[in-house]
Design a protein around this motif. Sequence first.
Motif, PDB file in Angstrom:
ATOM      1  N   ALA A 491      11.848 -18.742   2.351  1.00  0.00           N
ATOM      2  CA  ALA A 491      12.510 -19.907   2.943  1.00  0.00           C
ATOM      3  C   ALA A 491      11.953 -20.152   4.347  1.00  0.00           C
ATOM      4  N   GLN A 492      11.452 -21.358   4.575  1.00  0.00           N
ATOM      5  CA  GLN A 492      10.904 -21.743   5.872  1.00  0.00           C
ATOM      6  C   GLN A 492      11.878 -22.706   6.547  1.00  0.00           C
ATOM      7  N   LEU A 493      12.194 -22.439   7.781  1.00  0.00           N
ATOM      8  CA  LEU A 493      13.186 -23.217   8.518  1.00  0.00           C
ATOM      9  C   LEU A 493      12.669 -24.628   8.789  1.00  0.00           C
ATOM     10  N   LEU A 494      13.476 -25.624   8.471  1.00  0.00           N
ATOM     11  CA  LEU A 494      13.145 -27.019   8.730  1.00  0.00           C
ATOM     12  C   LEU A 494      13.973 -27.586   9.885  1.00  0.00           C
ATOM     13  N   GLN A 495      15.253 -27.228   9.931  1.00  0.00           N
ATOM     14  CA  GLN A 495      16.148 -27.781  10.948  1.00  0.00           C
ATOM     15  C   GLN A 495      17.279 -26.794  11.208  1.00  0.00           C
ATOM     16  N   GLN A 496      17.684 -26.680  12.462  1.00  0.00           N
ATOM     17  CA  GLN A 496      18.773 -25.777  12.824  1.00  0.00           C
ATOM     18  C   GLN A 496      19.415 -26.264  14.114  1.00  0.00           C
ATOM     19  N   GLU A 497      20.721 -26.127  14.232  1.00  0.00           N
ATOM     20  CA  GLU A 497      21.403 -26.468  15.473  1.00  0.00           C
ATOM     21  C   GLU A 497      22.724 -25.718  15.529  1.00  0.00           C
ATOM     22  N   PRO A 498      23.328 -25.638  16.707  1.00  0.00           N
ATOM     23  CA  PRO A 498      24.593 -24.892  16.843  1.00  0.00           C
ATOM     24  C   PRO A 498      25.725 -25.557  16.070  1.00  0.00           C
ATOM     25  N   ALA A 499      26.669 -24.746  15.664  1.00  0.00           N
ATOM     26  CA  ALA A 499      27.846 -25.262  14.978  1.00  0.00           C
ATOM     27  C   ALA A 499      28.835 -25.812  16.000  1.00  0.00           C
ATOM     28  N   PHE A 500      29.591 -26.821  15.597  1.00  0.00           N
ATOM     29  CA  PHE A 500      30.683 -27.348  16.427  1.00  0.00           C
ATOM     30  C   PHE A 500      31.970 -26.653  16.007  1.00  0.00           C
ATOM     31  N   HIS A 501      32.717 -26.165  16.994  1.00  0.00           N
ATOM     32  CA  HIS A 501      33.937 -25.413  16.712  1.00  0.00           C
ATOM     33  C   HIS A 501      35.152 -26.318  16.871  1.00  0.00           C
ATOM     34  N   CYS A 502      36.085 -26.147  15.981  1.00  0.00           N
ATOM     35  CA  CYS A 502      37.332 -26.925  15.988  1.00  0.00           C
ATOM     36  C   CYS A 502      38.034 -26.753  17.337  1.00  0.00           C
ATOM     37  N   ILE A 503      38.434 -27.867  17.947  1.00  0.00           N
ATOM     38  CA  ILE A 503      39.078 -27.801  19.263  1.00  0.00           C
ATOM     39  C   ILE A 503      40.498 -27.242  19.175  1.00  0.00           C
ATOM     40  N   SER A 504      40.981 -27.080  17.928  1.00  0.00           N
ATOM     41  CA  SER A 504      42.334 -26.553  17.763  1.00  0.00           C
ATOM     42  C   SER A 504      42.336 -25.071  17.424  1.00  0.00           C
ATOM     43  N   CYS A 505      41.588 -24.686  16.395  1.00  0.00           N
ATOM     44  CA  CYS A 505      41.607 -23.286  15.948  1.00  0.00           C
ATOM     45  C   CYS A 505      40.342 -22.519  16.287  1.00  0.00           C
ATOM     46  N   GLY A 506      39.301 -23.230  16.705  1.00  0.00           N
ATOM     47  CA  GLY A 506      38.057 -22.569  17.075  1.00  0.00           C
ATOM     48  C   GLY A 506      37.119 -22.266  15.928  1.00  0.00           C
ATOM     49  N   LYS A 507      37.492 -22.655  14.716  1.00  0.00           N
ATOM     50  CA  LYS A 507      36.636 -22.368  13.550  1.00  0.00           C
ATOM     51  C   LYS A 507      35.447 -23.329  13.521  1.00  0.00           C
ATOM     52  N   PRO A 508      34.213 -22.817  13.253  1.00  0.00           N
ATOM     53  CA  PRO A 508      33.080 -23.740  13.099  1.00  0.00           C
ATOM     54  C   PRO A 508      33.228 -24.523  11.792  1.00  0.00           C
ATOM     55  N   PHE A 509      33.043 -25.841  11.875  1.00  0.00           N
ATOM     56  CA  PHE A 509      33.234 -26.636  10.659  1.00  0.00           C
ATOM     57  C   PHE A 509      32.166 -27.710  10.459  1.00  0.00           C
ATOM     58  N   ALA A 510      31.324 -27.970  11.428  1.00  0.00           N
ATOM     59  CA  ALA A 510      30.277 -28.983  11.308  1.00  0.00           C
ATOM     60  C   ALA A 510      29.238 -28.721  12.385  1.00  0.00           C
TER      61      ALA A 510
END
Length: 559
Positions: A491-510
């Motif tokens: 697998a060769q990396l094409l695109q990557q970026e940090p996850a956005f964390h929910c402002i309420s619970c802190g869980k990464p979701f997008a």
Amino acid sequence: MLGVEMTLDFQKIRENVYQRHQPYQNLIPATVSYQTQGYILLIGPEDSARLASALLSNQYKVTILATEAITNQDQAHLQQAMDVSQHCQVYYGKLNSVKGFLGQFQVSVNQQQQDIELARVAIRQPHFDLIIDLSRQPILQQDLLPAGYFYVGAQQSTLQQVVQDLPDFIGDFEKPRYAKINPQLCAHSNNDLIGCQRCLEVCPAEAISSVDFRIEIDPYLCHGSGSCASVCPTSAIEYDLPPPMPLQTYIQNVVADYIQHTKIKPVLLFHAQQHQSATLTKQLPSHILPIAVEEIGVVGAEHCLAAIAWGAARVLIVNSEAEMVSVTEALQRQVNLVNELLLNLSLNNCIEVIDSNALCNDNNIANLAAYVYQDEVINALAIADFGADNKRQLFFAALDHINHQTLQLERVIEVKHSSFGTITVDNDCTLCMACVSACPTSALVAGNDTPSLSIVEQNCVQCGLCQQSCPEKVINLQGQINLQHQQRRQAQLLQQEPAFHCISCGKPFATESMVKRMLTMLSEHDAFKGQSQRLKMCGDCRVRDMVKDVIDDPNKQLR
């Protein structure tokens, strides 16, 4: 050692090789059946059709569909046409369509602003058995016409030959079901999007169609040209006479046996069944090994490349001028691809398509003795001993072996309009992963903990479904073959970026870019107006926030 003098001993060795290795024969192939009773439809100018009916015996039930103006206004001519066709029913109307095959032709005609199925009206049957087309231009335009359809036009000699051959088309018949398809492997569609269409583009009989986003092969229209299986990048379509694996094994065994007993690398000659291998074996120079296939369109890039890896010095493919253009073009594209790859590895003109006239007489066959390959690179190439489960594995196994034995290149070769390559992704990609769900070969891989998109290049068949499914339109196909085999398989990396964390619970979701895009597009929407912070929440927290809002102010939803 290809320069050694060929003797009768080598002829005997070759004969023994063929005796030890029999080609695989599908002794009980799947078949389709035809049945005809002699219902014939003549289509074209009324006078031509009436006169043609006079040539048909009483064993046939003849119907005439007059679709064009008469060809001759002479009264004597017209009277003769009327006199000889008293036994025929004649219908007039605009021809809408002709569909079907031997014993099953459906003809739609427009009469007085109404579409009718002519067979049901004329002969009280659901279909006609045979069609003789006397029109100025053929009604059916495909390269390979369905069995039972005869285009005559104005050619009397052709008409007489058709009439002479007609008895052979009355009765019950069977033919092989040449190809089979595995929908699970097909890259034609996914999520109601259209991707690969290579088989549709090359079928000369128009026997392949896309029905409800699925590829279907009509076995009654199929002539078995084999090009569909050759161009299919995923092995979803397989030619069954013989199946691909036994053919590959036969090629490998014949070449290995010949080399073991002669110490000479042979030239392989692929030819269609009409050229009998037994006869060719006696006539051809002893360093040429004929390999019979049902149709020459079956021969693909993987066969050519594997043959070289397994020890063949050269591959010749016998093609006829009478072969369909689409089949010839597909074959030539396969040959050009292999030759381009081998040229990059310092192997020149290893694969060649030759005309069938080369086998038409003893003098031409003797000229094939010139096809002796004395290149030091190919003579030094070690003989491979690999197998493969499918055509794509076979192709890459052969390519990697030849590359390792020659220049050991670690670069990318650009190949256009092929089923090999990768994709590029623009920076606007939000990593929504629509492409991953659309990819039929699992070439695209989503990240686990970190939002990312990667590709396993060896699995990419350039079907375009990822490009079709991308909402941002940031994916571009890139035809190429990567000679770095480890990189190509990983697998060769094409695109990557940090996850956005929910402002309420802190869980990464997008991803951050996805949330930014949602804010831009939806913050003024009625559902989020004044509540855009919910777009920064995960799905669970967003629902909880909405419920809490209703509990705190029950009348808010009514205002």
